[in-house]
Scaffold this motif. Structure first.
Motif, PDB file in Angstrom:
ATOM      1  N   ARG A   1      -1.047 -20.895  -5.157  1.00  0.00           N
ATOM      2  CA  ARG A   1      -1.588 -21.838  -4.167  1.00  0.00           C
ATOM      3  C   ARG A   1      -3.027 -21.481  -3.814  1.00  0.00           C
TER       4      ARG A   1
ATOM      5  N   ARG B   1      -5.349 -22.616  -6.531  1.00  0.00           N
ATOM      6  CA  ARG B   1      -5.516 -24.071  -6.463  1.00  0.00           C
ATOM      7  C   ARG B   1      -6.507 -24.469  -5.375  1.00  0.00           C
ATOM      8  N   LEU B   2      -6.403 -23.849  -4.206  1.00  0.00           N
ATOM      9  CA  LEU B   2      -7.310 -24.164  -3.099  1.00  0.00           C
ATOM     10  C   LEU B   2      -8.745 -23.754  -3.437  1.00  0.00           C
TER      11      LEU B   2
ATOM     12  N   VAL C   1     -10.065 -23.422  -6.411  1.00  0.00           N
ATOM     13  CA  VAL C   1     -10.568 -24.315  -7.461  1.00  0.00           C
ATOM     14  C   VAL C   1     -10.975 -25.654  -6.856  1.00  0.00           C
ATOM     15  N   ALA C   2     -10.168 -26.164  -5.919  1.00  0.00           N
ATOM     16  CA  ALA C   2     -10.506 -27.428  -5.255  1.00  0.00           C
ATOM     17  C   ALA C   2     -11.812 -27.297  -4.479  1.00  0.00           C
ATOM     18  N   ALA C   3     -11.982 -26.159  -3.792  1.00  0.00           N
ATOM     19  CA  ALA C   3     -13.215 -25.925  -3.039  1.00  0.00           C
ATOM     20  C   ALA C   3     -14.414 -25.843  -3.982  1.00  0.00           C
ATOM     21  N   THR C   4     -14.224 -25.174  -5.122  1.00  0.00           N
ATOM     22  CA  THR C   4     -15.294 -25.033  -6.109  1.00  0.00           C
ATOM     23  C   THR C   4     -15.709 -26.386  -6.664  1.00  0.00           C
ATOM     24  N   ILE C   5     -14.725 -27.222  -6.999  1.00  0.00           N
ATOM     25  CA  ILE C   5     -15.015 -28.548  -7.541  1.00  0.00           C
ATOM     26  C   ILE C   5     -15.764 -29.397  -6.514  1.00  0.00           C
ATOM     27  N   THR C   6     -15.273 -29.398  -5.258  1.00  0.00           N
ATOM     28  CA  THR C   6     -15.902 -30.198  -4.199  1.00  0.00           C
ATOM     29  C   THR C   6     -17.349 -29.785  -3.979  1.00  0.00           C
TER      30      THR C   6
ATOM     31  N   ALA D   1     -11.948 -27.733 -13.260  1.00  0.00           N
ATOM     32  CA  ALA D   1     -10.938 -28.760 -13.490  1.00  0.00           C
ATOM     33  C   ALA D   1      -9.919 -28.302 -14.531  1.00  0.00           C
TER      34      ALA D   1
ATOM     35  N   ALA E   1      -7.592 -26.144 -12.671  1.00  0.00           N
ATOM     36  CA  ALA E   1      -6.756 -26.982 -11.809  1.00  0.00           C
ATOM     37  C   ALA E   1      -5.654 -27.646 -12.630  1.00  0.00           C
TER      38      ALA E   1
ATOM     39  N   SER F   1      -1.519 -27.052 -12.294  1.00  0.00           N
ATOM     40  CA  SER F   1      -0.803 -28.222 -11.791  1.00  0.00           C
ATOM     41  C   SER F   1       0.569 -28.345 -12.437  1.00  0.00           C
TER      42      SER F   1
END
Length: 214
Positions: free
Chosen positions: A26, A29-30, A32-37, A73, A76, A80
């Motif tokens: 988890r 995932r968080l 990676v999401a922060a990095t993408i954003t 990505a 991610a 997933s």
């Protein structure tokens, strides 16, 4: 004690129990999401500011952000699924290609800038963006690398190194823009960027071979 998630790790990495693995998954995932954003926002600002200032370094920095999004990505996508270990090899290949693409672009653009003596205009937006990235990226990279090592994910560690490379590029961009603005040394960031390209090739080869963990 369960087996490591990744197949490309050695030297005792990835020895996390099931409960701890779920927490680490988890966390990755968080992160990676922060990095993408962050990189999407960074890419938009850098490309716009680079176009206005006719700055090859800024445009290159923006494209690096796009490549970092592709790398993150891939991780991610890997995490997933129900079994991230089965997607590890593909994710590593995508990350490796992103390193090679970055090295190729930086080499070509830096070489052309040196050859033609391209002089970029001053960009306050670019300086602020590079300074902010220099503060944000090391933390993201460290957190993801730490989680990836404990989890035993070579791809998470490889992506953290891609983020760290973005940190180096931020420093190169910041120095280049400041030095160019103060002293007119237009060639400084191009030379430093070529060094970054060499590092990117090295990291890309390690990712391709699955040697990024631990």
């Amino acid at each position: 004690m369960s087996e490591p998630v990744a197949t490309g790790c050695a030297d005792g990495c990835g020895a996390a129990e099931d409960g701890r693995r779920a927490v680490l998954t988890r966390r990755v995932r968080l992160l990676v999401a922060a990095t993408i954003t962050y990189n999407v926002v960074e890419a938009v600002i850098a490309l716009a500011a680079g176009t206005v200032a006719s700055s090859t370094a800024l445009v290159g920095f923006g494209l690096d952000s796009v490549i970092e999004v592709a790398s993150a990505a891939a991780v991610a996508w890997q995490f997933s699924g129900g079994d991230p270990g089965k997607r590890e090899r593909v994710a590593l290949k995508v990350i490796a290609v992103s390193f090679f693409a970055l090295a190729g672009y930086v080499t070509v653009e830096s070489g052309l800038s040196l050859l033609h003596g391209d002089r970029a205009g001053h960009s306050t937006v670019g300086i602020v963006l590079a300074a902010v990235s220099l503060l944000v990226m090391p933390g993201l990279s460290h957190a993801q690398r730490r989680a990836g090592r404990e989890l035993g994910s070579a791809s998470a560690v490889a992506d953290s190194k891609q983020t760290l490379l973005c940190t180096y590029l931020s420093a190169v961009l910041l120095v280049g823009l400041v030095v160019n603005g103060l002293f007119g040394w237009w060639w400084a960031d191009s030379l430093a960027a070529l060094v970054i390209a060499v590092v990117a090739v090295k990291e890309g080869r390690e990712a391709w071979r699955g040697h990024h963990c631990c």
